[in-house]
Enzyme design. Structure first.
Site, PDB file in Angstrom:
ATOM      1  N   LYS A  13       0.842  -1.146   0.034  1.00 24.74           N
ATOM      2  CA  LYS A  13       0.087   0.042  -0.024  1.00 24.74           C
ATOM      3  C   LYS A  13       0.824   1.310  -0.019  1.00 24.74           C
ATOM      4  CE  LYS A  13      -4.306   1.270   0.080  1.00 24.74           C
ATOM      5  NZ  LYS A  13      -5.747   0.708  -0.451  1.00 24.74           N
ATOM      6  N   ASP A  27      -7.202   4.479  -4.645  1.00 26.92           N
ATOM      7  CA  ASP A  27      -7.741   4.246  -3.453  1.00 26.92           C
ATOM      8  C   ASP A  27      -8.200   5.664  -3.125  1.00 26.92           C
ATOM      9  OD1 ASP A  27      -7.825   2.436  -1.007  1.00 26.92           O
ATOM     10  OD2 ASP A  27      -7.212   4.198  -0.282  1.00 26.92           O
TER      11      ASP A  27
HETATM   12  P1  NDP Z   1     -12.924   7.845  -3.194  1.00 26.52           P
HETATM   13  O1  NDP Z   1     -12.015   8.673  -2.565  1.00 26.52           O
HETATM   14  O2  NDP Z   1     -13.763   7.539  -4.389  1.00 26.52           O
HETATM   15  O3  NDP Z   1     -14.316   7.987  -2.131  1.00 26.52           O
HETATM   16  C1  NDP Z   1     -14.086   8.034  -0.690  1.00 26.52           C
HETATM   17  C2  NDP Z   1     -15.412   8.526  -0.155  1.00 26.52           C
HETATM   18  O4  NDP Z   1     -15.516   8.228   1.261  1.00 26.52           O
HETATM   19  C3  NDP Z   1     -15.930   9.782  -0.459  1.00 26.52           C
HETATM   20  O5  NDP Z   1     -17.439  10.034  -0.339  1.00 26.52           O
HETATM   21  C4  NDP Z   1     -15.408  10.696   0.749  1.00 26.52           C
HETATM   22  O6  NDP Z   1     -15.947  11.698   1.134  1.00 26.52           O
HETATM   23  C5  NDP Z   1     -15.557   9.533   2.073  1.00 26.52           C
HETATM   24  N1  NDP Z   1     -14.616   9.786   3.024  1.00 26.52           N
HETATM   25  C6  NDP Z   1     -13.250   9.705   2.727  1.00 26.52           C
HETATM   26  N2  NDP Z   1     -12.493   9.961   4.015  1.00 26.52           N
HETATM   27  C7  NDP Z   1     -13.571   9.956   4.940  1.00 26.52           C
HETATM   28  C8  NDP Z   1     -13.560  10.197   6.312  1.00 26.52           C
HETATM   29  N3  NDP Z   1     -12.456  10.441   6.948  1.00 26.52           N
HETATM   30  N4  NDP Z   1     -14.909  10.300   7.009  1.00 26.52           N
HETATM   31  C9  NDP Z   1     -15.782  10.192   6.146  1.00 26.52           C
HETATM   32  N5  NDP Z   1     -15.912  10.020   4.894  1.00 26.52           N
HETATM   33  C10 NDP Z   1     -14.791   9.917   4.265  1.00 26.52           C
HETATM   34  O7  NDP Z   1     -12.331   6.259  -2.337  1.00 26.52           O
HETATM   35  P2  NDP Z   1     -13.154   4.944  -2.827  1.00 26.52           P
HETATM   36  O8  NDP Z   1     -14.496   4.848  -3.003  1.00 26.52           O
HETATM   37  O9  NDP Z   1     -12.040   4.335  -3.896  1.00 26.52           O
HETATM   38  O10 NDP Z   1     -12.568   4.236  -1.549  1.00 26.52           O
HETATM   39  C11 NDP Z   1     -13.572   4.042  -0.293  1.00 26.52           C
HETATM   40  C12 NDP Z   1     -12.988   2.805   0.535  1.00 26.52           C
HETATM   41  O11 NDP Z   1     -12.971   1.816  -0.053  1.00 26.52           O
HETATM   42  C13 NDP Z   1     -11.584   3.147   1.154  1.00 26.52           C
HETATM   43  O12 NDP Z   1     -11.570   2.543   2.527  1.00 26.52           O
HETATM   44  C14 NDP Z   1     -10.708   2.252   0.194  1.00 26.52           C
HETATM   45  O13 NDP Z   1      -9.406   1.990   0.855  1.00 26.52           O
HETATM   46  C15 NDP Z   1     -11.662   1.125  -0.023  1.00 26.52           C
HETATM   47  N6  NDP Z   1     -11.501   0.469  -1.036  1.00 26.52           N
HETATM   48  C16 NDP Z   1     -11.163   1.041  -2.430  1.00 26.52           C
HETATM   49  C17 NDP Z   1     -11.284   0.425  -3.513  1.00 26.52           C
HETATM   50  C18 NDP Z   1     -11.137   0.846  -4.945  1.00 26.52           C
HETATM   51  O14 NDP Z   1     -11.009   0.192  -5.819  1.00 26.52           O
HETATM   52  N7  NDP Z   1     -11.371   2.080  -4.949  1.00 26.52           N
HETATM   53  C19 NDP Z   1     -10.637  -1.106  -3.287  1.00 26.52           C
HETATM   54  C20 NDP Z   1     -11.118  -1.921  -2.287  1.00 26.52           C
HETATM   55  C21 NDP Z   1     -11.139  -0.857  -1.203  1.00 26.52           C
HETATM   56  P3  NDP Z   1     -15.198  13.077   0.663  1.00 26.52           P
HETATM   57  O15 NDP Z   1     -15.724  13.147  -0.739  1.00 26.52           O
HETATM   58  O16 NDP Z   1     -15.757  14.195   1.420  1.00 26.52           O
HETATM   59  O17 NDP Z   1     -13.750  13.194   0.831  1.00 26.52           O
END
Ligand code: NDP
Length: 448
Positions: free
Chosen positions: A129, A169
């Site tokens: 990571k 991510d």
């Molecule tokens: P994005 O950046 O596309 O979206 C993240 C979302 O979560 C946004 O809506 C963001 O809000 C919100 N968010 C981020 N940080 C916080 C926080 N501290 N508190 C509350 N809300 C938060 O990321 P992904 O959708 O790619 O990833 C989401 C999760 O899925 C993560 O845990 C990631 O590690 C996991 N994941 C992702 C994969 C992928 O293929 N993308 C694969 C496997 C796991 P805001 O817009 O306000 O920042």
């Protein structure tokens, strides 16, 4: 669940001491160790080979300075990370997180989880990571490019198509991957599949964008079916409104579920009529706006400040898709009290240990992140495969492969939970299935 095995307890204590300022990493190790007790008792050979001592220590961790210049000519410095955790079963593989909360402990917990997740996919990928405490929010495209190029200038020394293949991510989407890929190619003068999540015109895989969210629903569908039920007619909460959340919503809706809430890091929306996903996509993917803009269009929907409140909405199924530890013990109790029967994790480690205890104590079907969200990295593995073959599969071909992988992941979780005396505990099943393959490989390769 508490660990009783003396060897595991001692190793956990030593791991805590050595990493005392990394609570998320300790949390992830504790969860895995809890599940491994029956395996350790049956496989003393793995203990003798020192597999566990080695698996909690990254093979390599790299920290570096990332200097960049903003649009006003002002210099800034962020910190970059890459933790290459385990390469026993394949090249290091794992995403890059760009978020102000990033520190070494967070990257280590994510890298540790990635070892077992990647093993579960059935594809040959090790665990890693990376990331930075850079905040992409509010930055211009030019500033993002400037940062990504600087980040890759240093990272390019440590990665490669057969060595370490980063991906997206939180905060790292197609735009950021594009800038990083361009810089890698310029520095190394070679076009190789060194990053996944690339754009379709330059080696990206169809269905990679959708893969984590779709995969989460494929896994959850299997888990529901094994317990005699389905998505059809169920009320669903989805936290987040990023990549994972959006495509989880799309697939859940296509299975007949009614998704009533989504969120971002400022607050959540509740639409009792069901989320208008086209509007969410418009706000978050096209305009890079805030989720509260939803209620400007849908006047009878509600917006509430703060993230935790989303878990107080009554639902059948909760799909946390935002970030780590977003459901604590208190929120889990409220979910259960309001009738929630299923929690399946799109985000990495979104449930605290107290929340997981609450699910298990109340018979909630629990799909743990390392299994339920493995569709993203699995499809990244398929992207690597296409790049190596200089081929591009159709959306349907990739989606079908993804679907089959998620089915096989559920089967592995289910079978291992049963085999080791914990039927229905898919967390234990995932940890055991993911661990055994890596442990066998580590033992076979000797003490390296
Ligand atoms: P994005 O950046 O596309 O979206 C993240 C979302 O979560 C946004 O809506 C963001 O809000 C919100 N968010 C981020 N940080 C916080 C926080 N501290 N508190 C509350 N809300 C938060 O990321 P992904 O959708 O790619 O990833 C989401 C999760 O899925 C993560 O845990 C990631 O590690 C996991 N994941 C992702 C994969 C992928 O293929 N993308 C694969 C496997 C796991 P805001 O817009 O306000 O920042």
């Amino acid at each position: 669940m508490a660990i009783k095995n003396a060897y595991l307890l001692d190793l956990l204590e030593r791991t805590k001491k050595r990493n005392s300022n990394e609570p998320e990493f300790i949390q992830a190790v504790t969860e895995v160790f809890t599940s491994l007790e029956p395996v350790i008792e049956q496989r003393p050979d793995l203990v003798d080979a020192g597999v566990l001592e080695r698996i909690v220590e990254p093979e390599r961790q790299i920290m570096f300075r990332v200097p960049w210049i903003d649009d006003n000519g002002k210099p800034h410095v962020n910190r970059g990370y890459r933790v290459q955790f385990n390469s026993a079963i394949g090249p290091y593989k794992g995403g890059i997180r760009l978020h102000p909360s990033v520190n070494l402990g967070i990257i280590k917990f994510l890298g540790f989880e990635q070892i077992f997740k990647n093993s579960l996919t059935t594809l040959p990928m090790g665990g890693a990571k990376g990331g930075s405490d850079f905040d992409p929010k509010g930055k211009s495209d030019n500033e993002i490019m400037n940062f990504c190029q600087s980040f890759m200038t240093e990272l390019s020394k440590y990665i490669g198509a057969d060595c370490d293949v980063p991906a997206g991510d939180i905060g790292t989407g197609a735009r950021e991957i594009g800038f990083m890929f361009g810089q890698y190619k310029k520095i190394r003068n070679e076009w190789v599949g060194v990053l996944t999540g690339k754009g379709i015109p330059y080696g990206g895989s169809l269905a990679r964008t959708e893969a984590t969210g779709f995969g989460l629903c494929y896994f959850t569908k299997e888990m529901l079916a094994a317990n005699g039920t389905s998505f059809d007619g169920k009320t669903v909460l989805i936290s987040g409104s990023g990549n994972v959340a959006i495509y989880a919503c799309q697939k859940a809706q296509s299975y007949g579920a009614k998704v009533v809430a989504m969120s971002d890091s400022n607050g959540y929306i509740y639409d009792k009529n069901g989320i208008d996903l086209d509007l969410v996509k418009q706000i978050k993917e096209v305009r890079r706006g805030r989720i509260k803009e939803y209620v400007d269009v849908h006047k009878d929907a509600e917006y509430h400040e703060g993230c935790k409140g989303i878990w107080t909405i009554p639902c059948d199924i909760a799909l946390p898709c935002a970030t780590q530890n977003e459901i604590d013990g208190e929120s889990a109790k409220i979910l259960v009290k309001n009738g929630c029967k299923v929690v399946s994790e799109g985000a990495n480690m979104p449930s605290t240990p107290e929340a997981i205890d609450t699910y298990l104590a109340n018979g909630v079907l629990y799909g743990p992140a390392k299994a339920a969200n493995a569709g993203g990295v699995a499809t990244s593995g398929l992207e690597m495969c296409q790049n190596s073959m200089r081929l591009a599969w159709t959306f349907e071909e990739v989606d079908e492969k993804l679907h089959n992988i998620m089915k096989s992941i559920f089967k592995a979780c289910d079978e291992n939970a049963k085999k080791y005396g914990m039927p229905g505990n898919y967390m234990a099943g995932a940890n055991i299935a993911g661990f055994i393959k890596v442990a066998e490989a580590m033992k076979a390769q000797g003490n390296v």
